[in-house]
Design a protein around this motif. Sequence first.
Motif, PDB file in Angstrom:
ATOM      1  N   GLY A  47       1.125  -1.118   0.010  1.00  0.00           N
ATOM      2  CA  GLY A  47      -0.079   0.165   0.416  1.00  0.00           C
ATOM      3  C   GLY A  47       1.061   1.265  -0.326  1.00  0.00           C
ATOM      4  N   ALA A  48       0.105   2.540   0.085  1.00  0.00           N
ATOM      5  CA  ALA A  48       0.432   4.148  -0.175  1.00  0.00           C
ATOM      6  C   ALA A  48       1.891   3.972   0.703  1.00  0.00           C
ATOM      7  CB  ALA A  48      -0.613   4.873  -0.172  1.00  0.00           C
ATOM      8  N   GLY A  49       1.550   3.989   2.500  1.00  0.00           N
ATOM      9  CA  GLY A  49       3.063   3.786   3.508  1.00  0.00           C
ATOM     10  C   GLY A  49       3.745   3.624   3.191  1.00  0.00           C
ATOM     11  N   VAL A  50       4.058   1.949   2.253  1.00  0.00           N
ATOM     12  CA  VAL A  50       5.555   1.700   2.203  1.00  0.00           C
ATOM     13  C   VAL A  50       5.900   2.958   0.984  1.00  0.00           C
ATOM     14  CG1 VAL A  50       6.978   0.222   0.614  1.00  0.00           C
ATOM     15  CG2 VAL A  50       4.808  -1.146   2.580  1.00  0.00           C
ATOM     16  N   SER A  51       5.651   3.589   0.203  1.00  0.00           N
ATOM     17  CA  SER A  51       5.734   4.263  -1.229  1.00  0.00           C
ATOM     18  C   SER A  51       6.164   5.669   0.332  1.00  0.00           C
ATOM     19  CB  SER A  51       5.465   4.809  -2.023  1.00  0.00           C
ATOM     20  OG  SER A  51       5.257   3.322  -2.474  1.00  0.00           O
ATOM     21  N   ALA A  52       5.656   5.944   1.158  1.00  0.00           N
ATOM     22  CA  ALA A  52       4.914   7.202   1.357  1.00  0.00           C
ATOM     23  C   ALA A  52       7.122   7.186   2.544  1.00  0.00           C
ATOM     24  CB  ALA A  52       4.928   7.177   2.686  1.00  0.00           C
TER      25      ALA A  52
ATOM     26  N   VAL B  28       1.112  -4.652   3.638  1.00  0.00           N
ATOM     27  CA  VAL B  28       1.498  -3.934   4.193  1.00  0.00           C
ATOM     28  C   VAL B  28       1.322  -2.644   3.556  1.00  0.00           C
ATOM     29  CG1 VAL B  28       4.611  -3.962   4.507  1.00  0.00           C
ATOM     30  CG2 VAL B  28       3.366  -5.242   4.245  1.00  0.00           C
ATOM     31  N   GLY B  29       1.244  -1.704   4.696  1.00  0.00           N
ATOM     32  CA  GLY B  29       0.664  -0.259   4.272  1.00  0.00           C
ATOM     33  C   GLY B  29      -0.233   0.023   3.916  1.00  0.00           C
ATOM     34  N   THR B  30      -0.891  -0.499   4.254  1.00  0.00           N
ATOM     35  CA  THR B  30      -2.372   0.351   3.894  1.00  0.00           C
ATOM     36  C   THR B  30      -3.556   0.064   5.235  1.00  0.00           C
ATOM     37  OG1 THR B  30      -4.801  -0.572   2.570  1.00  0.00           O
ATOM     38  CG2 THR B  30      -3.199  -2.253   3.254  1.00  0.00           C
ATOM     39  N   SER B  31      -3.954   1.110   4.682  1.00  0.00           N
ATOM     40  CA  SER B  31      -4.866   1.240   6.307  1.00  0.00           C
ATOM     41  C   SER B  31      -6.244   0.764   5.785  1.00  0.00           C
ATOM     42  CB  SER B  31      -5.725   2.639   6.622  1.00  0.00           C
ATOM     43  OG  SER B  31      -6.767   2.897   5.246  1.00  0.00           O
ATOM     44  N   MET B  32      -6.524  -0.449   5.179  1.00  0.00           N
ATOM     45  CA  MET B  32      -7.706  -0.797   4.637  1.00  0.00           C
ATOM     46  C   MET B  32      -8.594  -0.550   4.720  1.00  0.00           C
ATOM     47  SD  MET B  32      -6.645  -3.919   4.350  1.00  0.00           S
ATOM     48  CE  MET B  32      -7.159  -4.958   4.259  1.00  0.00           C
ATOM     49  N   GLN B  33      -8.792   0.431   4.121  1.00  0.00           N
ATOM     50  CA  GLN B  33     -10.221   1.601   3.792  1.00  0.00           C
ATOM     51  C   GLN B  33     -10.451   2.463   2.316  1.00  0.00           C
ATOM     52  OE1 GLN B  33     -10.306   4.637   6.507  1.00  0.00           O
ATOM     53  NE2 GLN B  33      -8.503   4.607   6.914  1.00  0.00           N
TER      54      GLN B  33
ATOM     55  N   ALA C  89      -0.463  -3.195  10.502  1.00  0.00           N
ATOM     56  CA  ALA C  89      -0.680  -2.140  10.807  1.00  0.00           C
ATOM     57  C   ALA C  89       0.127  -1.405  11.829  1.00  0.00           C
ATOM     58  CB  ALA C  89      -2.127  -2.295  11.837  1.00  0.00           C
ATOM     59  N   LEU C  90       0.783  -0.159  11.902  1.00  0.00           N
ATOM     60  CA  LEU C  90       1.272   0.528  12.565  1.00  0.00           C
ATOM     61  C   LEU C  90       1.267   0.484  13.984  1.00  0.00           C
ATOM     62  CD1 LEU C  90       2.459   3.167  10.121  1.00  0.00           C
ATOM     63  CD2 LEU C  90       3.929   1.273  10.312  1.00  0.00           C
ATOM     64  N   ARG C  91      -0.391   0.896  14.337  1.00  0.00           N
ATOM     65  CA  ARG C  91      -0.674   1.505  16.125  1.00  0.00           C
ATOM     66  C   ARG C  91      -1.827   0.365  15.184  1.00  0.00           C
ATOM     67  NH1 ARG C  91       1.049   7.466  15.334  1.00  0.00           N
ATOM     68  NH2 ARG C  91       0.178   7.163  13.229  1.00  0.00           N
TER      69      ARG C  91
ATOM     70  N   LEU D 271       9.565  -7.145   9.155  1.00  0.00           N
ATOM     71  CA  LEU D 271      10.050  -7.637   7.718  1.00  0.00           C
ATOM     72  C   LEU D 271      11.684  -8.018   7.155  1.00  0.00           C
ATOM     73  CD1 LEU D 271       8.535  -4.811   5.853  1.00  0.00           C
ATOM     74  CD2 LEU D 271       7.788  -7.036   5.750  1.00  0.00           C
ATOM     75  N   ASP D 272      12.394  -7.935   7.970  1.00  0.00           N
ATOM     76  CA  ASP D 272      13.833  -8.301   8.121  1.00  0.00           C
ATOM     77  C   ASP D 272      13.390  -9.729   7.949  1.00  0.00           C
ATOM     78  OD1 ASP D 272      16.528  -7.675   7.618  1.00  0.00           O
ATOM     79  OD2 ASP D 272      16.395  -7.822  10.144  1.00  0.00           O
ATOM     80  N   LEU D 273      13.171  -9.946   9.927  1.00  0.00           N
ATOM     81  CA  LEU D 273      13.932 -11.555   9.943  1.00  0.00           C
ATOM     82  C   LEU D 273      12.534 -12.020   9.258  1.00  0.00           C
ATOM     83  CD1 LEU D 273      14.022 -13.437  12.002  1.00  0.00           C
ATOM     84  CD2 LEU D 273      11.752 -12.023  13.941  1.00  0.00           C
TER      85      LEU D 273
END
Length: 539
Positions: free
Chosen positions: A211-216, A374-379, A410-412, A448-450
């Motif tokens: 999602g867009a959060g990765v590209s941010a 990854v990187g999406t708010s699912m909205q 999710a981040l939080r 993600l690294d793990l």
Amino acid sequence: MSGHVFVVGADLRRLVCDDVLVPTDRSLRVSTGWRELLPADLVVNEDDAGLCLDLGWDSDERVRAVPGDEPRRLWLVDTVDDGERDSDDALPWLLDGAREALAAVARREVTTPVHGRARRLVALPALGTGWGAAAGRRGTLLQQLLPVLRVAAAEHGFDVALVLHGPSDLAAAQRVRRGGEDTWDLPQHLRDLADDLGERARRGQLAAFVGAGVSAAAGLPTWEQLLTELAEQSGLDGGLRKGLARLPAQDAAALLARELGREQLESYVEERFGPTRYALAHALIADLPVQEFVTTNYDPLVELAAADIGRDLSVLPFDDAEPGRPWLLKLHGDAAHPESIVLTREEYLQFGDSRAALAGVLHSLLLTRHVLFVGTSMQDDDLIRIAHQVRTAIQAPGAAPRRRSGTVLALREDPARARLWEQDVETVAMSPADTPAAEAARLLEVLLDLIGCLSTPPTGYLLDPAYRGLLNEEERALAEALGAVEQAMPAETGTSATGEVAALLRRLGSPACGGGREPAPADGATDVEDDRLQRQRPG
């Protein structure tokens, strides 16, 4: 607080970071691949041995900052032994240079890491592994370099990315990490999640949604930021712009498209989301042994990150899908094809009709794979519609109870949203709700690294001679037996059987069959290429 050491396949020239260590020698030559990062007036000569820089060493120093105004700082590190040391002394000398370089980097003050990252990121290649002080000893170098990097990350508090190029390099480094000190500072539930997702990836059961959060993290705008930028471009008066913020996002986009005109809107998206440096998360995701990727992003960063480690993705629906070739579905269009972008309410409504085939691909993945979001708010309306359709299908009368179709990172913590989606996917938060977003995003990178470490096939370097020192007795015997098969392989793979065997040998790191460490491009900014060039240096 201690930093973290990431291991990632990428191209150092295109990875978003704050500092880069560049291998050189006493004559201050570097490979031509670094040209695009160097100030033009610093290069005084170019020949077959690379670029000669208009700089000098002070006495016996081995680290030199490259002057310039760019936020990303380059550091030249002498990695090429002068030949006066024996093999037992050369590697400790090289490691001392790495320590000296990281200490010099730490003395440069960086108040705001790139694109708001929580920690400064310092990137380096596997120093000295071409014709340098670690030539032919890549396995030994990795075993000794990784602890040096961990100590530096702990002492200086920044994150370090060890950037590797070929599949055998990545496989060997991940084996060293799996057998060494546990350095992933993650709570137990995230470790358990990494075990589960790593196992799914190894078995070919995992797909990735980006999602867009990765590209941010690469400096590109989120949906809301894009609308703000478009509003600035539109010339709307203050009253309309204030009202724009109260409209649903897709309706705001429709109004902006009307004001700007479709041609100007497409031109802006094409330019804004064109090729640029990709974030660490892009590279970590592209490294996963996943064959199917989906994104709602317009940018090309996932496919660029994949290409830099030799994974050529088919971009759907613009390329043909080919058997055995990984693919990336651009669900909402591609900036390289600006006429394809989905932005306004009308385009979203059309998605269910004209783009039903694209939605069907994600339907299929949710039914047959475990999708990592990854990187999406699912909205996103399309995601909501697709998830509902899949839920309806698997809850048909007489259908057996089904597992959830994926995992959302999710981040939080957001209990209400997690409860909303609990029938379809498991939502796993990186941090409590009051954690700063940048810290949560960094924890996601560590996770993600793990996952990447646990999912990397453990045999990708078995036939690479540079890593023979990592093999145990049983593995060496197996490598010798397979070596005889290598020798017997014909130059041309004329039959399907020969092709299958060649593909297996490639996966095991056979240089003879095109596996292992991929040859650096002629202008590649890799340590292998750099040290090979420096062996030809004058004197």
